[in-house]
Design an enzyme around this catalytic site. Structure first.
Site, PDB file in Angstrom:
ATOM      1  N   ASP A   1       7.578  -1.203  -8.274  1.00 13.81           N
ATOM      2  CA  ASP A   1       6.912  -0.356  -7.299  1.00 13.81           C
ATOM      3  C   ASP A   1       6.677  -1.226  -6.059  1.00 13.81           C
ATOM      4  O   ASP A   1       6.726  -2.463  -6.139  1.00 13.81           O
ATOM      5  CB  ASP A   1       5.588   0.138  -7.901  1.00 13.81           C
ATOM      6  CG  ASP A   1       4.801   1.005  -6.940  1.00 13.81           C
ATOM      7  OD1 ASP A   1       5.425   1.834  -6.249  1.00 13.81           O
ATOM      8  OD2 ASP A   1       3.572   0.845  -6.874  1.00 13.81           O
TER       9      ASP A   1
ATOM     10  N   ASP B   1       4.030  -0.474  -3.038  1.00 13.01           N
ATOM     11  CA  ASP B   1       2.617  -0.561  -2.663  1.00 13.01           C
ATOM     12  C   ASP B   1       1.761  -0.919  -3.876  1.00 13.01           C
ATOM     13  O   ASP B   1       1.760  -0.211  -4.881  1.00 13.01           O
ATOM     14  CB  ASP B   1       2.140   0.779  -2.095  1.00 13.01           C
ATOM     15  CG  ASP B   1       2.878   1.179  -0.830  1.00 13.01           C
ATOM     16  OD1 ASP B   1       2.255   1.223   0.230  1.00 13.01           O
ATOM     17  OD2 ASP B   1       4.089   1.448  -0.914  1.00 13.01           O
TER      18      ASP B   1
END
Length: 215
Positions: free
Chosen positions: A8, A10
């Site tokens: 991922d 953020d």
């Protein structure tokens, strides 16, 4: 055997909360509302515009004002999406270790291409990602497994040979649905009300370099 690692963006690779929070607070100022403190912004930063607008204005996407706030929030974020964003400590040493082991790596994020395509090249990677899949690349975001499967295809690696690291429940759901091993980044944007122990992940790490123990 794990042949590739997907991340991922953020709250896992990059600490983007300060720039996201600044955009929210500029929008709040336009509306004559007080700013929200960073300590309240950080835990919801992974939830993007929807989570931050709910935090600042107490409304969900069903509210008639939501889309206007969302559009303006994204415009504010676009004006300064990389001013305060940094890679988390230990990310580059982890990426170098992956390269030394001959492992490919890539990004699967729900962030729109509008931002991902400019933010990722602006960050100081020690090793460049071999694949980047945004929230609108496949037409559906996580927790749908399509972005995960697309990333594996771009890397030329079976999904079953990929490990995914994220900091949200949808990350685990997407990885599981794609047949990937799922690890939770406990250092990421996890709130006090989240229950990551119930998400069904294969493990947790408190620092990026601990991911090597799961390979």
């Amino acid at each position: 055997m794990i042949r590739a690692v997907l991340f991922d963006l953020d709250g896992t690779l990059a600490d983007t909360a300060a720039d996201l929070g600044a955009a929210l607070n500029r929008l709040l100022a336009e509306e004559g509302r007080p700013p929200v403190g960073y300590e309240r912004i950080r835990p919801v930063a992974s939830h993007g515009a929807r989570g931050l607008i709910h935090l600042g204005f107490g409304i969900d996407k069903q509210d008639p004002e939501f889309e206007d706030y969302r559009r303006r929030f994204l415009d504010h974020y676009e004006a300064s999406f990389a001013d305060l964003t940094t890679l988390f400590d230990g990310i580059n040493s982890l990426l170098q270790a992956l390269e030394q082991r001959g492992l490919k790596w890539g990004i699967v994020t729900n962030k729109p291409m509008r931002f991902t395509d400019r933010l990722v090249p602006a960050l100081p990677w020690a090793v460049a990602p071999a694949a980047v899949v945004s929230g609108d690349t496949t037409g559906v975001p996580k927790p749908d497994p399509k972005p995960m499967l697309h990333a594996a295809e771009l890397l030329g690696v079976p999904a079953s040979a990929c490990l995914y690291l994220g900091d949200a429940e949808r990350d685990v759901e997407a990885a599981r649905a794609a047949g990937m091993k799922a690890i939770i980044a406990s250092y990421g944007y996890i709130s006090d009300t989240d229950t990551p122990e119930t998400w069904g992940a294969d493990g947790f790490i408190d620092r990026p370099e601990e991911l090597l123990d799961h390979l």
